[in-house]
Design an enzyme around this catalytic site. Sequence first.
Site, mmCIF file in Angstrom:
data_model
loop_
_atom_site.group_PDB
_atom_site.id
_atom_site.type_symbol
_atom_site.label_atom_id
_atom_site.label_comp_id
_atom_site.label_asym_id
_atom_site.label_seq_id
_atom_site.Cartn_x
_atom_site.Cartn_y
_atom_site.Cartn_z
ATOM 1 N N ASP B 34 0.817 -1.220 0.000
ATOM 2 C CA ASP B 34 0.000 0.000 0.000
ATOM 3 C C ASP B 34 0.851 1.271 0.000
ATOM 4 O O ASP B 34 0.422 2.316 -0.438
ATOM 5 C CB ASP B 34 -0.915 0.027 1.237
ATOM 6 C CG ASP B 34 -1.786 -1.211 1.282
ATOM 7 O OD1 ASP B 34 -2.002 -1.794 0.206
ATOM 8 O OD2 ASP B 34 -2.218 -1.595 2.379
ATOM 9 N N HIS B 114 3.463 -10.264 5.489
ATOM 10 C CA HIS B 114 2.855 -9.522 6.586
ATOM 11 C C HIS B 114 2.854 -10.369 7.847
ATOM 12 O O HIS B 114 3.221 -9.917 8.907
ATOM 13 C CB HIS B 114 1.415 -9.136 6.232
ATOM 14 C CG HIS B 114 1.367 -8.121 5.143
ATOM 15 N ND1 HIS B 114 1.620 -6.794 5.376
ATOM 16 C CD2 HIS B 114 1.141 -8.241 3.820
ATOM 17 C CE1 HIS B 114 1.521 -6.135 4.229
ATOM 18 N NE2 HIS B 114 1.239 -6.990 3.272
ATOM 19 N N LYS B 166 4.185 8.994 -2.583
ATOM 20 C CA LYS B 166 2.841 9.448 -2.972
ATOM 21 C C LYS B 166 2.661 10.940 -2.713
ATOM 22 O O LYS B 166 1.564 11.398 -2.354
ATOM 23 C CB LYS B 166 1.760 8.634 -2.250
ATOM 24 C CG LYS B 166 1.899 7.127 -2.480
ATOM 25 C CD LYS B 166 0.644 6.377 -2.143
ATOM 26 C CE LYS B 166 0.859 4.877 -2.364
ATOM 27 N NZ LYS B 166 -0.297 4.076 -2.080
ATOM 28 N N ASP B 168 2.555 13.126 -4.843
ATOM 29 C CA ASP B 168 1.634 13.664 -5.846
ATOM 30 C C ASP B 168 0.206 13.714 -5.304
ATOM 31 O O ASP B 168 -0.594 14.563 -5.701
ATOM 32 C CB ASP B 168 1.701 12.835 -7.142
ATOM 33 C CG ASP B 168 1.538 11.341 -6.885
ATOM 34 O OD1 ASP B 168 1.994 10.868 -5.813
ATOM 35 O OD2 ASP B 168 0.966 10.650 -7.747
ATOM 36 N N SER B 469 2.483 -41.020 32.322
ATOM 37 C CA SER B 469 2.011 -41.205 33.682
ATOM 38 C C SER B 469 1.251 -42.524 33.750
ATOM 39 O O SER B 469 0.440 -42.821 32.866
ATOM 40 C CB SER B 469 1.091 -40.039 34.063
ATOM 41 O OG SER B 469 0.542 -40.256 35.335
ATOM 42 N N SER B 541 9.382 -37.018 31.964
ATOM 43 C CA SER B 541 10.316 -36.324 31.050
ATOM 44 C C SER B 541 9.855 -36.421 29.594
ATOM 45 O O SER B 541 10.451 -37.127 28.794
ATOM 46 C CB SER B 541 11.740 -36.854 31.220
ATOM 47 O OG SER B 541 11.801 -38.254 31.259
#
Lengths: 299, 633
Positions: B34, B114, B166, B168, B469, B541
């Site tokens: 942009d 992005h 930009k 202009d 476990s 672990s």
Amino acid sequence: MSLTHLQRLEAESIHIMREVVAEAERPVMLYSVGKDSSVMLHLAAKAFYPSRPPFPLLHVDTTWKFKAMYEMRDRMSKEIGADLLVYKNPEALAQNINPFDHGSSLHTDIWKTQGLKQALDHYGFDVAFGGARRDEEKSRAKERIFSFRNAAHRWDPKDQRPELWRLYNARKHKGESIRVFPISNWTELDIWQYIHLENIPIVPLYFSAPRPVVNRDGTLIMVDDERMRLNPGETPEVKSVRFRTLGCYPLTGAVESTAETLPQIIQEMLLTSTSERQGRKIDHDQAASMEKKKQEGYF
Amino acid sequence: MAHQDALIAQDIDAYLKVHETKSMLRFLTCGSVDDGKSTLIGRLLYDSKMIFEDQLAALESDSKTVGTQGGAIDFALLVDGLAAEREQGITIDVAYRFFSTEKRKFIVADTPGHEQYTRNMVTGASTADAAIILIDARKGVLTQTRRHSYLVKLLGIRHVILAINKMDLVNWSRETFDKILADYRVFAEKIGITTFTAIPMSALNGDNILDRSAHTPWYDGPTLMGLLEVLPVEDDLAAKPFRMPVQWVNRPNLDFRGFSGLVATGTVKRGDQIRALPSARTSTVERIVTKDGDLEQAVAGQSITITLKDEIDISRGDVIVCANAPAQVADQFETTIVWMDDQPMLPGRALLMKLGARTVGASITEPKYKVNVNTMEHVAAKRLELNEIGVCNVSLDTPVAFEAYTESRDLGGFILIDRFTNRTAGAGMIHFALRRSENIHWQALEVSKAARASLKRQSPAVLWFTGLSGAGKSTIANLVEKKLHSLGRHTYLLDGDNVRHGLNRDLGFTDEDRVENIRRVAEVSRLMAEAGLIVLVSFISPFRAERRMARTRVGDEDFIEIHIDTPLAVAESRDVKGLYKKARAGQLKNFTGIDSPYETPEAPELRIDTTDLSPEEAAEQICAYLQSRGSHA
């Protein structure tokens, strides 16, 4: 003392090659005999001097290269003092795969793509130098210098390692391999300038000379040996031509040219593209806006 | 271009001469589509580079079909087909583009992404000499401008160009330009950007790109290209003290021993006194060898091979420095880390660090803080997620030569590598060394581990039981200890639950705490093994990284990993402690196997499948293994 762009590019490429040799178990340099390969070979000789390049050269042969390329290949590997491995896909050999009966894409896939994978597995190479450049096409622009392949030689564009500074992560699991592109940041012009400056030998086919060619749909194909199949009524004519890229001779188009020296080649390359650009610009309907820009002094 | 074309046609040799002496500048463009970033890059490529016919034809037809300029040439399309890339599912990250003028070759790092902005921009910035920060004149200084500027400063880019684009669209208003300039200056000073150049431009129309614009008579600064062509490139590096990381030891024969590397900073001459780090041995430069002949001197940026007068031991990863101003050596640092992996950075986890040509083991402490890249605020953090930046201490398993990142990118910038996936998980920049480690000297003990063990007539070992476990770890470990005890072996059993009642009572079950839990137990088991004991560790672990860390701490020869391999369904059906039921009901968070992963051991010394084995049979198997190994003989 500040370094020129070619000195910087050279230093970067040498640095990359040394990283590979220090970290790879079994590196190899893919040698295609073209101009980019010639530059890579030259850089390798510099990188390890006074040692010889500590890796072999691998030529994945299709058996359909130009004769002049085979001569160059054998001469250069001897001069540089490197082992030359020539691999020909045995299945392609057995089935006599060729561009005439099987078409260019099948021919290329079986001889080159499959051949390369087979060769890497066959010799157990874990890192292979290639001569690709980022300026070649848009999609190459984001190719890493160290490019990873899984155990099936596949490239996952979503899973590329970030490359920061001059740090290359060459770690991999067993079976995985890496393709390394030491001349990623060179442009075609850089390559030609460097060849010129360093007097690097290249295959004579890059220079213009009278050669027997046939015109196939606007493409000039050189009749390099007796295996070339001529269409009925087709006779080769001798033209002053040269090649901008080199590959299998029945699949490589020549350009008509009078460039017999390196400066003339570079001149031709630069002028062809610029004049093409200017020629095309006028064709189009935005001529008015271009005119305005010209007035303002842009071109 | 016009006069260049003429020179190419009239005197190609003269043209080549000019182009052989060009310098090279790498720069980064920051901004979104942009802001006109792609348009700017496209414009630079188009105005300066020879664009080939196929590219131009594609550009013209694309401009008509998908362009945003009403059929006129859309320069943005030259840069990339972002949409096409997205459709193909290709990661959009860092792309490198090239163009050149008579004076310079330029490499542009373009980071269009992005989502992964921080990672990509940091990657692109790491090699850049200059950065162009784009600002839409209509919008002024935005959050993203601040983010870009912070990252540019963080990565140490010296030249900042503020492209106020930009213009202009704001009628070339000087007031607008001055206002943006003033706003930016206030912010830039806050983050330490002291100099920058602001240029009013229109990338779309080409104003102040190559040539001065007729619209900005009030602007007397350089055009963009004019500036890019004269910015100093790495000129300061040659003036710094000499440093060269050794990449490769060059030994073609017994008479030649050279050290190959790229000069990171400074200048080296024949006869210079040097020092090799970390060993600190000194010698004199005998030759600077290149294939084109020996050099009298070499400067930063050159790849060379040097030989020394004395035979001193130098290997890959060492750094050769000038003797009169050597670099520091340390094993603990304060750093800024940029995390780049999907797996978060957990403090204490064992990683690899690559700095220069050296790769060493590293672990990172809890972040002191992380930085909000939009506001520059410091935020408390336990871990770093993908694209987060934090200040952390790093501790290495061996000392390395380094420089502060602000002094040298090559000796102060590092990457962090995951030991398991081998991915580049993060990048970092060294601030300074921590003195702590230097002041705590290792006390050499006179009675050795072997001596202690021989008194007991046993070989010390750590039997590391891992598994879900309820897999049966503690039951089996108990039986093994009883058997060993009856054989007269001196043992100790460290049980996960028991240790959590004492030593580790301050730890919970988050990933960070699990890492620390295992780190402490690994250290305790190491001390016990040092004392000559056979240690049985019974801990879930769940992470490979920590089991690897424990193995590294204890030592491979004494570490026996035993995977009590019980399928989740079996363990859950036993549910001795009723924990699975609670976890399934959501009353127990971060329960291994339910909502926290268990990473199966890839190559344990022993795998015990309890599906068809009684605990006694399992204990027998383990004892038989120990017997065969001679561990408790």
